[in-house]
Write a protein that holds these residues in place. Structure first.
Motif, PDB file in Angstrom:
ATOM      1  N   VAL A 234      -7.133  15.508  -5.084  1.00 33.82           N
ATOM      2  CA  VAL A 234      -6.920  14.887  -6.393  1.00 33.82           C
ATOM      3  C   VAL A 234      -5.767  13.899  -6.272  1.00 33.82           C
ATOM      4  N   ILE A 235      -6.028  12.649  -6.649  1.00 32.23           N
ATOM      5  CA  ILE A 235      -5.005  11.615  -6.591  1.00 32.23           C
ATOM      6  C   ILE A 235      -4.906  10.907  -7.945  1.00 32.23           C
ATOM      7  N   SER A 236      -3.793  10.226  -8.160  1.00 33.96           N
ATOM      8  CA  SER A 236      -3.645   9.309  -9.291  1.00 33.96           C
ATOM      9  C   SER A 236      -3.402   7.921  -8.729  1.00 33.96           C
ATOM     10  N   ALA A 237      -4.190   6.949  -9.179  1.00 35.17           N
ATOM     11  CA  ALA A 237      -4.144   5.594  -8.620  1.00 35.17           C
ATOM     12  C   ALA A 237      -3.606   4.593  -9.634  1.00 35.17           C
TER      13      ALA A 237
ATOM     14  N   ASN B   8      -0.603   8.429  -5.876  1.00 36.08           N
ATOM     15  CA  ASN B   8       0.156   9.680  -5.898  1.00 36.08           C
ATOM     16  C   ASN B   8      -0.802  10.822  -5.595  1.00 36.08           C
ATOM     17  N   VAL B   9      -0.464  11.656  -4.627  1.00 34.43           N
ATOM     18  CA  VAL B   9      -1.292  12.822  -4.300  1.00 34.43           C
ATOM     19  C   VAL B   9      -0.905  13.954  -5.240  1.00 34.43           C
ATOM     20  N   ASP B  10      -1.854  14.368  -6.081  1.00 36.19           N
ATOM     21  CA  ASP B  10      -1.589  15.413  -7.057  1.00 36.19           C
ATOM     22  C   ASP B  10      -1.833  16.806  -6.489  1.00 36.19           C
TER      23      ASP B  10
ATOM     24  N   ILE C 117      -8.335  10.717  -9.912  1.00 38.90           N
ATOM     25  CA  ILE C 117      -9.612  10.746  -9.194  1.00 38.90           C
ATOM     26  C   ILE C 117      -9.699  12.035  -8.396  1.00 38.90           C
ATOM     27  N   THR C 118     -10.821  12.711  -8.494  1.00 40.57           N
ATOM     28  CA  THR C 118     -11.091  13.914  -7.706  1.00 40.57           C
ATOM     29  C   THR C 118     -12.207  13.614  -6.726  1.00 40.57           C
ATOM     30  N   VAL C 119     -11.971  13.886  -5.443  1.00 40.69           N
ATOM     31  CA  VAL C 119     -12.991  13.631  -4.418  1.00 40.69           C
ATOM     32  C   VAL C 119     -13.224  14.886  -3.593  1.00 40.69           C
ATOM     33  N   PHE C 120     -14.448  14.993  -3.059  1.00 40.91           N
ATOM     34  CA  PHE C 120     -14.828  16.102  -2.205  1.00 40.91           C
ATOM     35  C   PHE C 120     -15.024  15.609  -0.781  1.00 40.91           C
TER      36      PHE C 120
ATOM     37  N   ASN D  72       0.885  -1.170   0.000  1.00 41.52           N
ATOM     38  CA  ASN D  72       0.000   0.000   0.000  1.00 41.52           C
ATOM     39  C   ASN D  72       0.921   1.218   0.000  1.00 41.52           C
ATOM     40  N   ILE D  73       1.099   1.815  -1.170  1.00 41.56           N
ATOM     41  CA  ILE D  73       2.114   2.856  -1.352  1.00 41.56           C
ATOM     42  C   ILE D  73       1.427   4.187  -1.646  1.00 41.56           C
ATOM     43  N   VAL D  74       1.787   5.212  -0.896  1.00 40.99           N
ATOM     44  CA  VAL D  74       1.279   6.561  -1.141  1.00 40.99           C
ATOM     45  C   VAL D  74       2.465   7.515  -1.196  1.00 40.99           C
ATOM     46  N   VAL D  75       2.517   8.336  -2.252  1.00 41.04           N
ATOM     47  CA  VAL D  75       3.580   9.320  -2.431  1.00 41.04           C
ATOM     48  C   VAL D  75       2.933  10.691  -2.598  1.00 41.04           C
ATOM     49  N   ALA D  76       3.421  11.671  -1.841  1.00 39.25           N
ATOM     50  CA  ALA D  76       2.832  13.021  -1.897  1.00 39.25           C
ATOM     51  C   ALA D  76       3.885  14.107  -2.068  1.00 39.25           C
ATOM     52  N   ASP D  77       5.089  13.731  -2.486  1.00 36.59           N
ATOM     53  CA  ASP D  77       6.196  14.690  -2.557  1.00 36.59           C
ATOM     54  C   ASP D  77       5.941  15.842  -3.517  1.00 36.59           C
ATOM     55  N   ASN D  78       5.197  15.580  -4.590  1.00 36.96           N
ATOM     56  CA  ASN D  78       5.017  16.604  -5.623  1.00 36.96           C
ATOM     57  C   ASN D  78       3.609  17.191  -5.644  1.00 36.96           C
ATOM     58  N   MET D  79       2.871  17.044  -4.567  1.00 41.38           N
ATOM     59  CA  MET D  79       1.500  17.553  -4.529  1.00 41.38           C
ATOM     60  C   MET D  79       1.495  19.086  -4.559  1.00 41.38           C
ATOM     61  N   GLN D  80       0.377  19.632  -5.015  1.00 39.32           N
ATOM     62  CA  GLN D  80       0.180  21.076  -5.051  1.00 39.32           C
ATOM     63  C   GLN D  80      -0.934  21.462  -4.083  1.00 39.32           C
ATOM     64  N   GLN D  81      -0.670  22.450  -3.282  1.00 38.34           N
ATOM     65  CA  GLN D  81      -1.700  23.013  -2.427  1.00 38.34           C
ATOM     66  C   GLN D  81      -2.317  24.200  -3.143  1.00 38.34           C
ATOM     67  N   VAL D  82      -3.640  24.237  -3.175  1.00 41.43           N
ATOM     68  CA  VAL D  82      -4.348  25.309  -3.874  1.00 41.43           C
ATOM     69  C   VAL D  82      -5.033  26.203  -2.856  1.00 41.43           C
ATOM     70  N   PRO D  83      -4.574  27.440  -2.714  1.00 43.35           N
ATOM     71  CA  PRO D  83      -5.193  28.348  -1.749  1.00 43.35           C
ATOM     72  C   PRO D  83      -6.565  28.817  -2.214  1.00 43.35           C
TER      73      PRO D  83
END
Length: 232
Positions: free
Chosen positions: A109-112, A87-89, A130-133, A40-51
């Motif tokens: 927003v993630i990529s699976a 991957n956390v986008d 995938i985009t989730v709310f 179960n691998i999750v990577v978030a190093d390159n995620m973008q935070q949107v203000p």
């Protein structure tokens, strides 16, 4: 930049969803055929935070998503091992705003990706984005930035994301040797739960009004009120 624009537009549009994310352990989880979770691998190093957004570190996103993937998929005991890689986008966590109209949505927003361990191969060509709310309870309709901590927001987003990952997997039953008809029925049920957890209440009102013949653009006046939808 496109991703940031997309998330910003989604995050600031409309009201917060009216439903919270159900606990997967309280749902009737579907049959997944041969599936057994290995890595179960999750990577978030390159995620973008949107203000505007509360802050969350890559490590925090990795931890909460891994926990929810384990919570949803850890009990399956099929005969083949599969890996789920996320991957956390990008993300936006709702901040306290002016209730109700200016309270932004939380969005993730993630990529699976799904891998077959024995075949040492990915089961598809491109990652599934995938985009989730977040979704809220009726009591917190004023905005989750005012009623929830960022940790609570992240957990609900992660839980919704895990559900969407499973929905995608059920849409590809041949990957796990699942009966196609059973997979389609289970996918429909999970899709309904996901929609209920994430649907904007403003959209639900518009759909209900249209079903009852109430024009969406009706503007009441002193002499001409809008029609009132008929309750069932």
């Amino acid at each position: 930049m496109r991703l940031m624009t997309r998330i910003a537009a989604i995050g600031l549009a409309g009201l917060l969803s009216a439903c919270a994310a159900p606990d997967p352990l309280e749902e009737d989880l579907p049959d997944m055929g041969d599936f057994r979770l290995a890595f179960n691998i999750v990577v978030a190093d390159n995620m973008q935070q949107v203000p505007p957004s509360r802050n969350a570190t890559p490590e925090e996103w990795e931890a909460v998503l891994q926990a929810e993937i384990d919570r949803r998929f850890g009990a399956y005991e099929g005969d083949r091992l599969y890996h789920i890689a996320i991957n956390v986008d990008g993300y936006a966590l709702a901040i306290p705003g002016i209730p109700v109209l200016l309270s932004p949505k939380s969005v993730l927003v993630i990529s699976a990706n799904v891998w077959d361990d024995a075949a040492e191969a990915k089961l598809h060509e491109e990652p599934n984005q995938i985009t989730v709310f977040e979704g809220t309870s009726a009591q917190s309709i004023i905005g989750s930035g005012l009623t929830r901590t960022r940790e609570q927001q992240m957990q609900i987003l992660a839980r919704n994301a895990a559900r969407r990952v499973q929905l995608w997997m059920l849409e590809n039953p041949d990957w796990f040797n699942i009966d196609p008809d059973a997979a389609a029925a289970d996918a429909a049920e999970i899709a309904a739960i996901a929609e209920a957890a994430e649907t904007d209440p403003a959209e639900a009102v518009a759909e209900a009004s249209a079903a009852e013949g109430v024009p969406e653009d009706c503007v009441p006046t002193d002499t001409t009120p809008c029609p009132v939808p008929v309750s069932n």
